[in-house]
Design a protein around this motif. Structure first.
Motif, PDB file in Angstrom:
ATOM      1  N   ARG A   1       1.578   6.586  -6.902  1.00  0.00           N
ATOM      2  CA  ARG A   1       0.798   7.609  -7.434  1.00  0.00           C
ATOM      3  C   ARG A   1       1.244   8.970  -7.293  1.00  0.00           C
ATOM      4  NH1 ARG A   1      -5.116   8.483  -4.028  1.00  0.00           N
ATOM      5  NH2 ARG A   1      -6.179  10.188  -5.904  1.00  0.00           N
ATOM      6  N   LEU A   2       2.152   9.410  -6.078  1.00  0.00           N
ATOM      7  CA  LEU A   2       2.258  10.480  -5.752  1.00  0.00           C
ATOM      8  C   LEU A   2       3.789  10.913  -7.258  1.00  0.00           C
ATOM      9  CD1 LEU A   2       2.516  13.077  -4.741  1.00  0.00           C
ATOM     10  CD2 LEU A   2       4.141  12.187  -3.572  1.00  0.00           C
ATOM     11  N   LEU A   3       4.377   9.826  -7.308  1.00  0.00           N
ATOM     12  CA  LEU A   3       4.945  10.539  -8.726  1.00  0.00           C
ATOM     13  C   LEU A   3       3.957  10.337  -9.954  1.00  0.00           C
ATOM     14  CD1 LEU A   3       7.388   7.366  -7.974  1.00  0.00           C
ATOM     15  CD2 LEU A   3       7.770  10.211  -7.791  1.00  0.00           C
ATOM     16  N   THR A   4       3.096   9.969  -9.852  1.00  0.00           N
ATOM     17  CA  THR A   4       2.057  10.079 -10.955  1.00  0.00           C
ATOM     18  C   THR A   4       1.238  11.392 -11.139  1.00  0.00           C
ATOM     19  OG1 THR A   4       2.391   7.606 -11.657  1.00  0.00           O
ATOM     20  CG2 THR A   4       0.937   8.980 -12.538  1.00  0.00           C
ATOM     21  N   ILE A   5       0.799  11.392 -10.340  1.00  0.00           N
ATOM     22  CA  ILE A   5      -0.142  13.017 -10.357  1.00  0.00           C
ATOM     23  C   ILE A   5       1.705  13.839 -10.694  1.00  0.00           C
ATOM     24  CG2 ILE A   5      -0.813  14.374  -8.705  1.00  0.00           C
ATOM     25  CD1 ILE A   5      -2.032  12.575  -7.499  1.00  0.00           C
TER      26      ILE A   5
ATOM     27  N   GLU B   1       1.307  -1.174  -0.080  1.00  0.00           N
ATOM     28  CA  GLU B   1       0.127  -0.522  -0.038  1.00  0.00           C
ATOM     29  C   GLU B   1       0.624   0.950   0.099  1.00  0.00           C
ATOM     30  OE1 GLU B   1      -3.466   0.728   3.034  1.00  0.00           O
ATOM     31  OE2 GLU B   1      -4.298  -1.372   2.435  1.00  0.00           O
ATOM     32  N   GLN B   2       2.169   1.306   1.006  1.00  0.00           N
ATOM     33  CA  GLN B   2       3.384   2.308   1.172  1.00  0.00           C
ATOM     34  C   GLN B   2       3.451   2.681  -0.562  1.00  0.00           C
ATOM     35  OE1 GLN B   2       5.521   1.335   4.050  1.00  0.00           O
ATOM     36  NE2 GLN B   2       4.051   1.990   5.416  1.00  0.00           N
ATOM     37  N   LEU B   3       3.700   1.582  -1.092  1.00  0.00           N
ATOM     38  CA  LEU B   3       4.774   1.834  -2.515  1.00  0.00           C
ATOM     39  C   LEU B   3       3.830   2.054  -3.252  1.00  0.00           C
ATOM     40  CD1 LEU B   3       6.980  -1.298  -2.083  1.00  0.00           C
ATOM     41  CD2 LEU B   3       7.794   1.189  -2.133  1.00  0.00           C
ATOM     42  N   ALA B   4       2.234   1.887  -3.101  1.00  0.00           N
ATOM     43  CA  ALA B   4       1.603   2.354  -4.380  1.00  0.00           C
ATOM     44  C   ALA B   4       1.572   3.581  -4.420  1.00  0.00           C
ATOM     45  CB  ALA B   4      -0.533   1.239  -4.267  1.00  0.00           C
ATOM     46  N   ALA B   5       0.658   4.044  -2.888  1.00  0.00           N
ATOM     47  CA  ALA B   5       0.562   5.653  -2.762  1.00  0.00           C
ATOM     48  C   ALA B   5       1.747   6.608  -3.243  1.00  0.00           C
ATOM     49  CB  ALA B   5       0.754   5.716  -1.162  1.00  0.00           C
TER      50      ALA B   5
END
Length: 272
Positions: free
Chosen positions: A16-20, A9-13
């Protein structure tokens, strides 16, 4: 939730931040305009906002401010990547490598059974890594003076330059206070040597900060708590005067002191 699931979950979050961040840099006019230099003062502001949240023990605000600072870190890394200088993976890997190097008692053969030894090892390794000619070379010049004093003293202690007993430090405080009183506790209207007085007062403050450090009190935190306490009491004074139909500038000190004492009593009751 297992540690493995939590890590996913931490890696996915983070992904997501890097993508945004990529999307904002490509599509948002404000984000496109930012540079490392333009973000600098905003980062400083966010750091102070985090500090406020910590002093207020407001964990919800701490969470929000950590997010803002994390955004800045990712933003800097994105700009670094565009310049071909570094990206977020290099930033993280460099940090991991440094943590491993500076914790030889965990990742090497060095022994460190207490916090003092860990700090001493950290400073010695840091000095060697940076190639500084002075232990104090790594103290940022732009640090606020009070915090800089703390860091100077901590770094000196890291190589063994420190008092042995706290009573010795307090004796130094008393010595500096007496010197200041003797030379500058002058009668009204008598001129003093401003430059010399400033120097002596600086010595006194430095010794007080040293004593605070020695008894494990953070002087910057202590002073800020006193600042906040004064603000709350003074605002109570202002509001009480207004409720009484008075203006502070028209009141005597004795009249203001009545409300001030009320504010002190109120703060004591509130803290229980």
């Amino acid at each position: 939730m297992s540690n493995l699931s939590q890590r996913k979950e931490q890696l996915a979050a983070f992904d997501r931040l890097l993508t945004i961040m990529d999307e904002l840099r490509e599509q948002c006019p404000w984000d496109q305009k930012q540079t490392i230099e333009s973000l600098r003062h905003l980062t400083i502001e966010e750091t102070f906002e985090l500090s406020d949240a910590i002093l207020e023990s407001n964990l919800d605000e701490v969470k929000k401010e950590l997010g803002d600072i994390l955004l800045h870190i990712v933003f800097y890394a994105k700009i670094g990547s565009e310049k071909g200088a570094f990206d977020i993976s290099i930033v993280i890997d460099s940090l991991c490598d440094k943590l491993i190097r500076r914790h030889p008692h965990i990742y090497g053969d060095t022994e460190a059974k207490d916090e003092k030894t860990v700090k001493e090892n950290w400073e010695k390794i840091k000095l060697k890594e940076k190639g500084n000619t002075s232990v104090l070379g790594g103290v940022p010049r732009s640090l606020p003076a009070l915090i800089k004093s703390m860091r100077i003293q901590e770094k000196a202690r890291g190589v063994g330059f420190d008092w042995e007993e706290k009573h010795q430090v307090w004796e130094k405080v008393e010595e500096e206070l007496e010197e200041f009183k003797t030379e500058f506790n002058v009668v009204d209207g008598q001129e003093i040597d401003k430059e010399k007085a400033t120097g002596e007062f600086g010595d006194l403050l430095f010794s007080l900060i040293n004593y605070a450090r020695f008894i494990d009190i953070n002087p910057e935190e202590a002073l800020e708590k006193t600042n906040l306490k004064f603000i709350k009491r003074f605002q109570y004074l202002e509001q009480s005067a207004k409720s009484s139909g008075k203006k502070l500038e028209d009141m005597s000190l004795a009249e203001m002191d009545v409300f001030w004492e009320e504010a002190k009593k109120l703060s004591i009751q509130t803290s229980k």
